[in-house]
Enzyme design. Sequence first.
Site, PDB file in Angstrom:
ATOM      1  N   GLU A  29      -1.322 -16.952  -9.856  1.00  0.00           N
ATOM      2  CA  GLU A  29      -0.441 -16.116 -10.678  1.00  0.00           C
ATOM      3  C   GLU A  29       1.015 -16.566 -10.562  1.00  0.00           C
ATOM      4  OE1 GLU A  29      -1.088 -11.921 -10.193  1.00  0.00           O
ATOM      5  OE2 GLU A  29      -3.207 -12.085 -10.702  1.00  0.00           O
ATOM      6  N   CYS A  82      -6.410  -5.805  -7.191  1.00  0.00           N
ATOM      7  CA  CYS A  82      -6.195  -5.356  -5.814  1.00  0.00           C
ATOM      8  C   CYS A  82      -5.620  -6.475  -4.947  1.00  0.00           C
ATOM      9  CB  CYS A  82      -7.478  -4.790  -5.224  1.00  0.00           C
ATOM     10  SG  CYS A  82      -8.911  -5.861  -5.338  1.00  0.00           S
ATOM     11  N   HIS A  83      -5.765  -7.720  -5.397  1.00  0.00           N
ATOM     12  CA  HIS A  83      -5.206  -8.848  -4.634  1.00  0.00           C
ATOM     13  C   HIS A  83      -3.674  -8.829  -4.641  1.00  0.00           C
ATOM     14  CE1 HIS A  83      -5.604 -10.288  -8.805  1.00  0.00           C
ATOM     15  NE2 HIS A  83      -4.528 -11.029  -8.556  1.00  0.00           N
ATOM     16  N   TYR A  86       0.850  -1.189   0.000  1.00  0.00           N
ATOM     17  CA  TYR A  86       0.000   0.000   0.000  1.00  0.00           C
ATOM     18  C   TYR A  86       0.890   1.244   0.000  1.00  0.00           C
ATOM     19  CZ  TYR A  86      -3.584  -3.350   1.424  1.00  0.00           C
ATOM     20  OH  TYR A  86      -4.437  -4.415   1.477  1.00  0.00           O
ATOM     21  N   ASN A 136     -12.541  -1.265  -4.630  1.00  0.00           N
ATOM     22  CA  ASN A 136     -12.391  -1.637  -6.034  1.00  0.00           C
ATOM     23  C   ASN A 136     -13.529  -2.580  -6.444  1.00  0.00           C
ATOM     24  OD1 ASN A 136     -11.551  -2.616  -8.537  1.00  0.00           O
ATOM     25  ND2 ASN A 136      -9.927  -3.871  -7.677  1.00  0.00           N
TER      26      ASN A 136
END
Length: 162
Positions: free
Chosen positions: A156, A129-130, A98, A121
């Site tokens: 991912e 946002c993850h 962040y 979001n």
Amino acid sequence: MKQAQWIMESQLGLLYLVASEQGLLGVFWKKQSAPLVESLRNSKTEIQILSQAVVELDEYFHGQRKKFELPLQANGTSFQKIVWDQLRKIPYGETCSYREIAHRIKNEKAVRAVGTANGKNPLSIIIPCHRVIAADGSMGGYSGGLAMKAKLLELEQRNRGV
């Protein structure tokens, strides 16, 4: 504004996709108030956008897509949109804090506000946002829950080099 909603079955559970004629409005973990459609076989623009979202999300879940191309209509404040734009720049399979996002938007004191914008979001997964974690490396929060955030990050990482 015309809206349509589709329930997509994914390997992470049900996703509720909502679109307008301008773009995808949201990817949600819970049913929304927009009308449900019975089929994606329709020439209406909002339904075509839902159909494209299903294809692109399915490709993402199978490691075949790392960037989304469908039209988006992210409704939020100007600050939220600035943060969400930065989230889209986080590379697939990577994370940032962040604090890093606050630095990127040239507002180092806005770390909490970045976290709040991240939590608002409406296009989770598509606006990733993850991929945002706390400065100490812990997960932080996620609208779909921390287990879901961990699964997305694992997906991912697994497909990063594919």
